[in-house]
Motif scaffolding. Structure first.
Motif, PDB file in Angstrom:
ATOM      1  N   SER A 102       0.827  -1.220   0.000  1.00 53.68           N
ATOM      2  CA  SER A 102       0.000   0.000   0.000  1.00 53.68           C
ATOM      3  C   SER A 102       0.852   1.257   0.000  1.00 53.68           C
ATOM      4  N   TYR A 103       2.113   1.132   0.321  1.00 52.12           N
ATOM      5  CA  TYR A 103       2.998   2.295   0.333  1.00 52.12           C
ATOM      6  C   TYR A 103       3.877   2.377  -0.913  1.00 52.12           C
ATOM      7  N   GLU A 104       3.769   1.416  -1.801  1.00 57.58           N
ATOM      8  CA  GLU A 104       4.524   1.497  -3.045  1.00 57.58           C
ATOM      9  C   GLU A 104       3.928   2.566  -3.938  1.00 57.58           C
ATOM     10  N   GLY A 105       4.749   3.213  -4.727  1.00 60.68           N
ATOM     11  CA  GLY A 105       4.269   4.237  -5.641  1.00 60.68           C
ATOM     12  C   GLY A 105       5.360   5.216  -5.984  1.00 60.68           C
ATOM     13  N   VAL A 106       4.927   6.327  -6.634  1.00 58.28           N
ATOM     14  CA  VAL A 106       5.853   7.381  -7.060  1.00 58.28           C
ATOM     15  C   VAL A 106       5.619   8.586  -6.170  1.00 58.28           C
ATOM     16  N   TYR A 107       6.669   9.018  -5.431  1.00 63.61           N
ATOM     17  CA  TYR A 107       6.580  10.130  -4.489  1.00 63.61           C
ATOM     18  C   TYR A 107       7.396  11.307  -5.032  1.00 63.61           C
ATOM     19  N   GLN A 108       6.895  12.511  -4.727  1.00 65.80           N
ATOM     20  CA  GLN A 108       7.637  13.724  -5.065  1.00 65.80           C
ATOM     21  C   GLN A 108       7.468  14.735  -3.953  1.00 65.80           C
ATOM     22  N   CYS A 109       8.578  15.367  -3.561  1.00 70.59           N
ATOM     23  CA  CYS A 109       8.618  16.321  -2.452  1.00 70.59           C
ATOM     24  C   CYS A 109       8.644  17.736  -3.015  1.00 70.59           C
ATOM     25  N   THR A 110       7.922  18.649  -2.308  1.00 67.47           N
ATOM     26  CA  THR A 110       7.902  20.057  -2.681  1.00 67.47           C
ATOM     27  C   THR A 110       8.335  20.877  -1.477  1.00 67.47           C
ATOM     28  N   ALA A 111       9.316  21.804  -1.702  1.00 67.21           N
ATOM     29  CA  ALA A 111       9.787  22.721  -0.656  1.00 67.21           C
ATOM     30  C   ALA A 111       9.511  24.142  -1.124  1.00 67.21           C
ATOM     31  N   ARG A 112       8.788  24.937  -0.288  1.00 64.86           N
ATOM     32  CA  ARG A 112       8.405  26.283  -0.735  1.00 64.86           C
ATOM     33  C   ARG A 112       8.561  27.278   0.401  1.00 64.86           C
ATOM     34  N   ASN A 113       8.883  28.508  -0.018  1.00 67.01           N
ATOM     35  CA  ASN A 113       8.779  29.661   0.864  1.00 67.01           C
ATOM     36  C   ASN A 113       8.288  30.824   0.035  1.00 67.01           C
ATOM     37  N   GLU A 114       8.325  32.019   0.586  1.00 67.83           N
ATOM     38  CA  GLU A 114       7.732  33.168  -0.101  1.00 67.83           C
ATOM     39  C   GLU A 114       8.480  33.560  -1.354  1.00 67.83           C
ATOM     40  N   HIS A 115       9.698  33.000  -1.554  1.00 69.65           N
ATOM     41  CA  HIS A 115      10.486  33.382  -2.725  1.00 69.65           C
ATOM     42  C   HIS A 115      10.435  32.348  -3.845  1.00 69.65           C
ATOM     43  N   GLY A 116       9.840  31.167  -3.617  1.00 73.02           N
ATOM     44  CA  GLY A 116       9.766  30.188  -4.693  1.00 73.02           C
ATOM     45  C   GLY A 116       9.519  28.792  -4.164  1.00 73.02           C
ATOM     46  N   THR A 117       9.458  27.841  -5.124  1.00 77.22           N
ATOM     47  CA  THR A 117       9.165  26.444  -4.800  1.00 77.22           C
ATOM     48  C   THR A 117      10.137  25.550  -5.547  1.00 77.22           C
ATOM     49  N   ALA A 118      10.768  24.598  -4.800  1.00 79.53           N
ATOM     50  CA  ALA A 118      11.650  23.593  -5.399  1.00 79.53           C
ATOM     51  C   ALA A 118      10.995  22.232  -5.264  1.00 79.53           C
ATOM     52  N   VAL A 119      11.239  21.345  -6.244  1.00 79.96           N
ATOM     53  CA  VAL A 119      10.652  20.008  -6.222  1.00 79.96           C
ATOM     54  C   VAL A 119      11.760  18.970  -6.352  1.00 79.96           C
ATOM     55  N   SER A 120      11.506  17.791  -5.801  1.00 79.29           N
ATOM     56  CA  SER A 120      12.470  16.700  -5.865  1.00 79.29           C
ATOM     57  C   SER A 120      12.234  15.873  -7.118  1.00 79.29           C
ATOM     58  N   ASN A 121      13.113  14.886  -7.332  1.00 76.90           N
ATOM     59  CA  ASN A 121      12.885  13.900  -8.379  1.00 76.90           C
ATOM     60  C   ASN A 121      11.656  13.068  -8.031  1.00 76.90           C
ATOM     61  N   ASN A 122      11.139  12.365  -9.033  1.00 77.58           N
ATOM     62  CA  ASN A 122      10.134  11.345  -8.773  1.00 77.58           C
ATOM     63  C   ASN A 122      10.832  10.154  -8.129  1.00 77.58           C
ATOM     64  N   ILE A 123      10.419   9.792  -6.932  1.00 79.05           N
ATOM     65  CA  ILE A 123      11.049   8.717  -6.168  1.00 79.05           C
ATOM     66  C   ILE A 123      10.119   7.513  -6.206  1.00 79.05           C
ATOM     67  N   VAL A 124      10.554   6.443  -6.903  1.00 82.24           N
ATOM     68  CA  VAL A 124       9.741   5.239  -7.053  1.00 82.24           C
ATOM     69  C   VAL A 124      10.068   4.302  -5.889  1.00 82.24           C
ATOM     70  N   ILE A 125       9.048   4.023  -5.055  1.00 80.33           N
ATOM     71  CA  ILE A 125       9.216   3.162  -3.893  1.00 80.33           C
ATOM     72  C   ILE A 125       8.722   1.762  -4.256  1.00 80.33           C
ATOM     73  N   ARG A 126       9.625   0.787  -4.133  1.00 78.29           N
ATOM     74  CA  ARG A 126       9.258  -0.620  -4.342  1.00 78.29           C
ATOM     75  C   ARG A 126       9.891  -1.446  -3.239  1.00 78.29           C
ATOM     76  N   GLN A 127       9.160  -2.470  -2.823  1.00 77.25           N
ATOM     77  CA  GLN A 127       9.710  -3.342  -1.792  1.00 77.25           C
ATOM     78  C   GLN A 127      10.556  -4.441  -2.425  1.00 77.25           C
ATOM     79  N   SER A 128      11.585  -4.845  -1.720  1.00 77.02           N
ATOM     80  CA  SER A 128      12.416  -5.942  -2.206  1.00 77.02           C
ATOM     81  C   SER A 128      11.652  -7.247  -2.072  1.00 77.02           C
ATOM     82  N   ARG A 129      11.947  -8.188  -2.988  1.00 76.33           N
ATOM     83  CA  ARG A 129      11.252  -9.467  -3.003  1.00 76.33           C
ATOM     84  C   ARG A 129      12.273 -10.588  -3.158  1.00 76.33           C
ATOM     85  N   SER A 130      12.091 -11.629  -2.356  1.00 71.72           N
ATOM     86  CA  SER A 130      12.917 -12.832  -2.464  1.00 71.72           C
ATOM     87  C   SER A 130      12.000 -14.046  -2.404  1.00 71.72           C
ATOM     88  N   PRO A 131      11.306 -14.324  -3.486  1.00 69.25           N
ATOM     89  CA  PRO A 131      10.313 -15.414  -3.464  1.00 69.25           C
ATOM     90  C   PRO A 131      10.976 -16.773  -3.312  1.00 69.25           C
TER      91      PRO A 131
END
Length: 1178
Positions: A102-131
Motif C-alpha cells: 500500500s505504500y509502493e508508488g511514485v513520491y515527489q517532495c515540494t519545498a516552498r517559501n515566499e520566494h519560490g518552490t523547489a521540487v524533488s525527483n520522482n522517487i519510485v518506492i518498491r519493496q524488495s522481493r525474495s520469493p
C-alpha cells in the motif's frame, strides 16, 4: 613521492571542479528553497524496516514541505503511520503490521517559501522481493562421456535480481574451468563431460542481496557413462529416466551453445556495463577468443571473465558500439559468432542550470543543456508549475534550453525546474533566480594560513557574496599592484592560483571584493614549505637466515613541519615482533627468518606531503639436503643415481656434489666422486670393481653446502683383475752400487679385488734383454743391490690380485747410484776485463770421470789483498755456479787494484770433485771512493779552513783532490763556482779572501789515474763584522722618526678640526675643493656628510692605508696611488697651514716626473719603519 603528487593532483581537480558549482547564498539573506538531500529515484525498501523517504532543503525563510504520491497530494495527517521529521520534509512510515504494497508508488517532495518552490525527483518506492523456489523434482541425468550438458538453474524472479552460484551439499563451490562454467543466466554449461563429473549434489543457490537471504534448488544427479556401460544399462533405465546421450563420444568440431546462430544483437545504455557471452561445446574443449570487427577494445575498461567466455566493458560510451566477434576453436575447426552492439543513452547533463543571483535591473541566463540517445526533450517549470502556465513576466524570455532575464525587478525571485527526458529516463534540476541588492562580503575566514609544498599548486580562496556579484582583486604584501598574470591565475570564483609555488611567494595576501554598493577585503597568508625528500633510500638486501639486516632511510624535510616515519612490509603493517627495531632513520631486523622476506617501504609523512621508497629483502641460506635417492640402470661398472632437490631458500643451486663411502675398504669415510650442474637431478656414475658403494648428495648455492642427504642403499660391485698399475714409478740409487725402484701404492678402491701384489721388474738398458722380477706386497719400493755406478736401467711395476694381473706396465728409465767425480777441470785460464770484472775459462772433464749426472761447475774465488800498501785486508771466499754445458764464466763485483786467487771444480748429484790448482790475477786501478770525512774549522770574517781524510777505498794510487765551492744567499740561490786542485798528500786547506757573513757550499772528491770519485758536500758561513752589526739598529727607536710621527699626527688632528668647522659653516674648505678636482681615480675624498675619510681603493697588492700589513722586511714602498702630506705642498716642500687651517701651498697632486720615473717603487731609499705605529695614526 608519486603518491604525493597524485594526491595533490586529485585535490586540485576536486578544488577546481568546485569552481563551477552552484552559487552559495549566505543563509542570513532572503533566498528561495534549494533541495539539499533526497532519496534515489529508484528506491527499493526492505519490508522488515520502516520506510524513510528523504527530502531536505534550505532557504530564507526556512521552507515548508509537502508531498505527492502517484501524482496526487499525499495528506500525511490522514495516515497515522506516516510522520514528517521536524524542520525537514523527510517522511518516515512505520509499516509494522501493515501491507507494504500500500505504500509502493511514485513520491515527489515540494519545498516552498515566499520566494519560490523547489521540487524533488520522482522517487519510485518498491519493496524488495525474495520469493521461494517452486517445488520441483529433478530427474537424474545420465549422459554419455564426451557430450555437452547444460544444468538449468532458473531461480525465481526477485527484486533486485539474485546472485547465482553452484555448490555441493557441503557448501563448497563447484570447480569451474574452460570446460565447465556458469553462464550469465546462472545455468551450468559443460562443453563435454568426463567420468569425474558424475555426482548427485549439483545445487544451484540464489542469494538475494537486499534481504541477505539464500535459497537453493533441489540437488541434481548426473551420471556419466562410457558407451559400453550405456549399452548394458539402457534397457533397464530407458523407461524410467531421460536418456540424453545420442551418438558416440568421438571428437567434435566446436558449436555454440549460447548464443545461437551466427549473429545476434545487444542494446546497452551509456554508462552501464556491457556483458557479451559465448559458450561453445566440442571435443576437445574449445578455447574462446574475442575481437572487435571495427576497432580496438578500450583497454582500461575491458576484462574477460569465465575463462574468456564473457567479455565485460564497464562505463559504456557511444564509441563502444559496433560488431564484436567471438571465436571458438579446437584442433578440428573453429566457429564464429558476431554480436552487433548498439548504445543508447538516457538523458545526461551537458550543462545543468545554476542558481542565479541578480541585482535589480541586471540581466542573466539560465541554461539547461542535456544530451542522450534519442535526443531528450527539454521543458521548463517555475515554482513547480509548467512555465507556460506560470504568471507572465516581461523580463523573462524562454528560448528552448535557455531562459533570458533582462531588467529584473525586486520581487521576481523564483525557482525554475529544467526537465530533460527520453524513453530511457529523465533528469530534473532546480535553479533559483534570486533578486537582491547586497554589499560585498568575503566568506573565507580572516587570516587563514595556507601551507603548500614548493613546486606544487597553491590555491588561495576568496569566497565572496554580493549583488551585483563582486569583482575580486588580489594584492600581496605592500599592495603595489594587483596580482594578475604569470605566475598568478585568478579564477571566476575569486580563487587565486599559483601553478608552481616558490619560497618567494610566501607572504601576506589581500583579496578585495568590490561591487557598486561597497567594498570588503580579507587577509590570508601563504607559507611555502620545502618538500619532503628521501636522500638515502633503502637498498636491496640479500641476507642469510639468523643474521641481522639494516635498511637505511635518511630524509630531508621542512623544519617547520612535523614528520612521521612509518615502515610497512608488503604494504601492510610490520609484524608485532621485538626483532623489528625502528629508529629515526633506519629499520633493523635481528635474527632474520624466512618469513621476513618481502618488500619494505619507508614512508615519511608530514601534514602537507610525503615521500616513500622501497627495497626488497631476500632471505637466503644453504639449501636443504636432497631427498629420495634412487639407484637405477644398474650395471657392473656403472649405475644411475637420481634425487629430488631440497628447498633452495632463494639462492639457486648451481652444483650437486656426489660422494661415496666404501664400507669394504674405508668404512665411514666419504670421498668426492663427481659434480653435476644444479639444473640436473640425475647422474650416471662410473664405478670400480670390488667396492661396496653407498652414495649421498650435497647441494651447493651461493650461501654454502647443504647438509648431506640420507645415504642411498648399498651397491656392491664384483671383483676383477686390476684395471691399472701403480703410478709414480721411479728408479734411482741411494748408494753408488744400488738401484731403488719406488711407486705410489694403490688403494683398495684401485685394487679391483683381494690379494693385491706388485710385480717389480728391471734390466740394464741396452745390455740385458731379459727382465729380472720379484713380487712383493704391502710395500712401495724395492732395492736392487750390486749394480754398477750410475748405470741406466729400465724398470716396470705391475699390479696383481687374486683375479688376475693388470695391464702391461709402462717402461721407466732410471739410474743406479752416483759417486763423486774423479777429475778436476784442466787448462784453467783467466781474462781480466776491467777493474771489477774477470772471465774464467776451463776445459770440460771427460763424462766418464763424472760418475753421475753432471750438474755443473763451481768457481771458488777470493780477494787475497789490495795492491795498495794501505789496504792489506783479506776478503772471504765466494762461489759461483755454472751449468754443465758451460766452459767459461764471468766473475763480477771485483775490487779494483786487488790480487785475487781462484780454482774450478765439477759436481754431480753426489757432490764435488777435486779442485783445479789455484790461479791468481790482478785487477787494474779504478776511481776512488768518497773521502772518509770533510769538516770545516776556524770560520773568520773572510776565511775558512777545510780538513779531510783520504778514501777508505782508494782503488789505486791517489793523484790529488778537487775542491769546488760557491756562495748561497738567503733564498738558496747559488753563486758562481770556484774550483781548486789539491795534491794527494794534503789533508787540509785554508780559503782566504771570502765574503764576510756569507754561506758557502763545498764539493770535495778524490782522484786516481782512472778519474774522479764520488763527491762529498758541506756548507759553512763566514762570521759578521761586529762594527757593522752595531750600526744595524731599529729605526723606530730613533728620535727623528718619533718626531716625524708626532708631526704627522698633529697635522691630521688640525685637519679634522678644520673639517668640523667647515661643516658647521656649511662651506667648503680648500683641500676639499682640490680633492674634488683631483684626477687620480683611486683617490677617494672625505665624505661630506660626516667628515670622515672615504674608503681607500687600490687595485695593487700594496695597500699601506686602513691598517694594512706592510712587507715582512719592515719597509714601506710608495707606489703610484699613494698620497702623502708632502704632495699637498708646492714642490714637495713642507706643507704649511693658514690661520683658518687651509694649506698655504696649492694642492697639485703627484708630479709627472715621479709618475714616469718611479713606477711602483719610490726613488728614495727604503727605510725600515714600525708599521703598527703608522697604522695607529690612520
Amino acid at each position: 613521492m608519486e603518491r604525493t603528487r597524485a594526491r595533490a593532483t586529485v585535490f586540485l581537480m576536486l578544488f577546481l571542479g568546485n569552481l563551477g558549482n552552484a552559487l552559495e547564498v549566505p543563509l542570513d539573506l532572503p533566498q528561495p528553497p534549494t533541495i539539499t538531500h533526497q532519496s534515489p529515484k529508484d528506491y527499493i525498501i526492505d519490508p522488515r524496516e520502516n520506510i524513510v523517504i528523504h527530502c531536505d532543503a534550505k532557504g530564507k525563510p526556512h521552507p515548508s514541505f509537502s508531498w505527492t504520491r502517484n501524482g496526487t497530494h499525499f495528506d500525511i495527517d490522514q495516515d497515522p503511520k506516516v510522520t514528517m521529521r521536524p524542520h525537514s520534509g523527510t517522511l518516515v512510515a512505520d509499516i509494522s503490521g501493515e501491507k507494504v504494497e500500500s505504500y509502493e508508488g511514485v513520491y515527489q517532495c515540494t519545498a516552498r517559501n515566499e520566494h519560490g518552490t523547489a521540487v524533488s525527483n520522482n522517487i519510485v518506492i518498491r519493496q524488495s522481493r525474495s520469493p521461494l523456489w517452486s517445488k520441483e523434482r529433478n530427474e537424474p541425468i545420465i549422459v554419455q562421456e564426451g557430450v555437452s550438458l547444460v544444468l538449468q538453474c532458473r531461480p525465481p524472479a526477485g527484486l533486485p535480481p539474485p546472485i547465482i552460484f553452484w555448490m555441493d551439499i557441503n557448501f563448497q563451490r563447484l570447480p569451474q574451468s574452460s570446460r565447465v562454467s556458469q553462464a550469465l543466466n546462472g545455468d551450468l554449461y559443460f562443453s563435454n563431460v568426463l567420468k569425474e563429473d558424475s555426482r548427485n549434489d549439483y545445487i544451484c543457490y540464489a542469494r538475494f542481496p537486499h534481504t541477505q537471504t539464500i535459497q537453493q534448488k533441489q540437488p541434481i544427479t548426473v551420471t556419466v557413462l562410457n558407451l559400453d556401460a550405456i549399452n548394458e544399462t539402457v534397457a533397464a533405465l530407458y523407461n524410467e529416466t531421460d536418456f540424453l546421450s545420442d551418438g558416440s563420444a568421438e571428437e567434435r568440431r566446436p558449436t555454440f551453445l549460447i548464443p545461437s546462430g551466427s549473429s545476434s544483437s545487444k542494446m546497452v545504455l551509456r554508462g552501464q556495463v556491457l556483458e557479451l557471452e559465448c559458450i561453445a561445446e566440442g571435443l576437445p574443449t574449445p578455447e574462446v577468443s574475442w575481437s572487435k570487427v571495427s576497432g580496438e577494445f578500450p583497454a582500461k575498461r575491458t576484462s574477460f571473465l569465465h575463462f574468456q567466455k564473457t567479455l565485460r566493458i564497464v562505463d559504456v560510451s557511444e564509441a563502444d558500439a559496433g560488431e564484436y566477434r567471438c571465436t571458438a576453436r579446437n584442433r578440428l575447426a573453429s566457429v564464429h559468432h558476431t554480436i552487433r552492439v548498439t548504445v543508447k543513452a538516457a538523458p545526461y547533463w551537458i550543462s545543468a542550470p545554476r542558481n542565479l543571483v541578480l541585482a535589480p535591473r541586471e540581466r542573466g541566463n539560465l541554461i539547461c543543456r542535456a544530451s542522450g540517445t534519442p535526443k531528450p526533450t527539454i521543458t521548463w517549470a517555475m515554482n513547480g508549475i509548467p512555465i507556460e502556465n506560470s504568471p507572465k513576466d516581461p523580463s523573462r524570455k524562454v528560448e528552448g534550453d535557455t531562459i533570458i532575464f533582462e531588467e529584473v525587478q525586486t520581487g521576481s525571485s523564483a525557482v525554475y525546474q529544467c526537465h530533460a527526458s527520453n524513453e530511457y529516463g529523465y533528469l530534473l534540476s532546480n535553479a533559483f533566480v534570486n533578486v537582491l541588492s547586497e554589499t560585498p562580503r568575503v566568506l573565507t575566514p580572516a587570516n587563514k594560513v595556507y601551507q603548500v609544498i614548493r613546486n606544487n599548486h597553491a590555491l588561495l580562496d576568496c569566497s565572496s557574496f554580493g549583488s551585483p556579484i563582486p569583482k575580486i582583486t588580489w594584492f600581496k604584501d605592500s599592495r603595489s599592484s594587483t596580482l594578475d598574470g604569470d605566475p598568478y591565475v585568478l579564477h571566476e570564483n575569486g580563487t587565486l592560483e599559483i601553478h608552481v609555488a616558490q619560497a618567494l611567494n610566501s607572504g601576506k595576501y589581500t583579496c578585495v571584493a568590490r561591487n557598486s554598493l561597497g567594498i570588503s577585503e580579507n587577509h590570508v597568508y601563504l607559507e611555502v614549505k620545502e618538500p619532503t625528500r628521501i636522500l638515502k633510500q633503502p637498498e636491496y638486501k640479500v641476507v642469510q637466515r639468523n643474521r641481522n639486516v639494516v635498511f637505511e632511510c635518511k630524509v630531508k624535510h621542512d623544519p617547520s613541519l612535523i614528520p612521521t616515519m612509518t615502515w610497512v612490509k608488503d604494504n601492510g603493517e610490520l609484524p608485532d615482533d621485538e626483532r623489528f627495531v625502528v629508529d629515526s632513520d633506519s629499520l633493523t631486523i635481528t635474527d632474520v627468518t624466512e618469513n621476513d622476506a618481502g618488500t619494505y617501504t619507508c614512508i615519511m609523512v608530514t601534514t602537507l606531503d610525503q615521500d616513500s621508497a622501497s627495497a626488497e629483502l631476500t632471505v637466503v641460506e644453504q639449501p636443504d639436503p636432497p631427498t629420495d635417492l634412487e639407484l637405477t640402470d644398474q650395471k657392473p661398472r656403472s649405475v644411475q643415481l637420481t634425487w629430488i632437490p631440497g628447498d633452495e631458500h632463494n639462492s639457486p643451486i648451481y652444483i650437486f656434489l656426489i660422494q661415496y663411502a666404501d664400507s669394504l675398504h674405508h668404512h665411514g669415510h666419504w670421498h668426492n666422486l663427481t659434480m653435476v650442474p644444479g639444473a640436473k637431478t640425475t647422474a650416471h656414475l662410473k664405478l670400480s670393481p670390488y667396492v661396496h658403494y653407498t652414495f649421498r648428495v650435497l647441494a651447493l648455492n651461493d650461501v654454502g653446502l647443504s647438509n648431506p642427504s640420507l645415504p642411498s642403499r648399498m651397491y656392491k660391485t664384483n671383483p676383477s683383475a686390476p684395471d691399472e698399475n701403480p703410478s709414480g714409478v721411479d728408479g734411482f740409487g741411494t748408494e753408488h752400487d744400488n738401484l731403488v725402484i719406488s711407486w705410489k701404492p694403490m688403494s683398495g678402491h684401485q685394487a679391483n679385488g683381494p690379494g693385491l701384489q706388485y710385480k717389480v721388474m728391471w734390466r740394464q738398458k741396452d745390455v740385458d734383454k731379459e727382465w729380472t722380477s720379484v713380487t712383493v706386497a704391502n710395500v712401495s719400493k724395492f732395492m736392487v743391490s750390486g749394480t754398477p755406478t750410475f748405470t741406466p736401467y729400465e724398470v716396470q711395476v705391475q699390479a696383481i690380485n687374486d683375479y688376475g694381473i693388470g695391464p702391461e706396465p709402462a717402461v721407466v728409465t732410471g739410474h743406479s747410484g752416483e759417486d763423486l767425480p774423479m777429475q778436476a777441470p784442466d787448462n784453467v785460464q783467466v781474462l781480466v776485463l776491467n777493474s771489477s770484472l774477470a772471465e774464467v775459462h776451463w776445459e770440460p772433464v771427460p763424462p766418464k770421470t763424472v760418475r753421475g749426472r753432471l750438474k755443473g761447475y763451481k768457481v771458488y774465488y777470493w780477494r787475497e789483498r789490495s795492491l795498495h800498501k794501505h789496504n792489506p785486508h783479506h776478503v772471504e771466499q765466494q762461489v759461483l755456479t755454472f751449468s754443465g754445458n758451460k766452459s767459461h764464466g764471468m766473475l763480477p763485483g771485483l775490487q779494483p787494484y786487488s790480487l785475487y786467487l781462484f780454482n774450478v771444480r765439477v759436481f754431480n748429484g753426489k757432490g764435488e770433485g777435486p779442485a783445479s790448482s789455484n790461479q791468481q790475477f790482478e785487477t787494474p786501478e779504478g776511481v776512488p771512493g768518497r773521502p772518509s770525512f770533510l769538516r770545516i774549522t776556524n770560520p773568520n770574517l773572510d776565511s775558512l779552513t777545510l780538513e779531510w781524510g783520504p778514501p777508505y777505498d782508494r782503488n789505486g794510487r791517489l793523484t790529488g783532490y778537487t775542491l769546488k765551492y760557491q756562495t748561497v744567499n738567503i733564498s738558496n740561490e747559488l753563486g758562481p763556482v770556484e774550483e781548486l786542485a789539491l795534491p794527494a798528500n794534503e789533508t787540509s786547506v785554508t780559503l782566504l779572501n771570502l765574503k764576510y757573513s756569507t754561506r758557502y757550499k763545498f764539493y770535495f772528491n778524490a782522484k786516481t789515474g782512472q778519474g774522479a770519485g764520488p763527491v762529498v758536500t758541506e756548507e759553512a758561513a763566514t762570521i759578521m763584522d761586529e762594527a757593522m752589526a752595531a750600526r744595524q739598529v731599529d729605526i723606530a727607536t730613533q728620535g727623528w722618526f718619533i718626531g716625524l710621527m708626532c708631526a704627522i699626527a698633529l697635522l691630521i688632528l688640525v685637519l679634522l678640526i678644520i673639517c668640523f668647522i667647515q661643516r658647521n659653516k656649511g662651506g667648503k674648505y680648500p683641500v676639499k675643493e682640490k680633492e674634488d678636482a683631483h684626477t687620480d681615480p683611486e683617490f677617494q675624498p672625505m665624505k661630506e656628510d660626516d667628515c670622515t675619510f672615504g674608503e681607500y681603493s687600490d687595485t695593487e697588492d700594496h695597500k699601506p692605508l686602513k691598517g694594512s700589513r706592510t712587507p715582512s722586511n719592515g719597509t714601506v714602498h710608495r707606489d703610484n696611488s699613494d698620497d702623502s702630506l708632502v704632495d699637498y705642498g708646492g714642490d714637495g716642500g713642507d706643507g704649511q697651514f693658514n690661520e683658518d687651517g687651509s694649506f698655504i701651498g696649492q694642492y697639485s697632486g703627484k708630479s709627472s716626473a715621479r709618475d714616469t720615473a718611479g713606477g711602483h717603487e719610490s726613488s728614495e731609499a727604503p727605510s725600515p719603519v714600525n708599521t703598527s705605529a703608522m697604522n695607529s695614526f690612520v
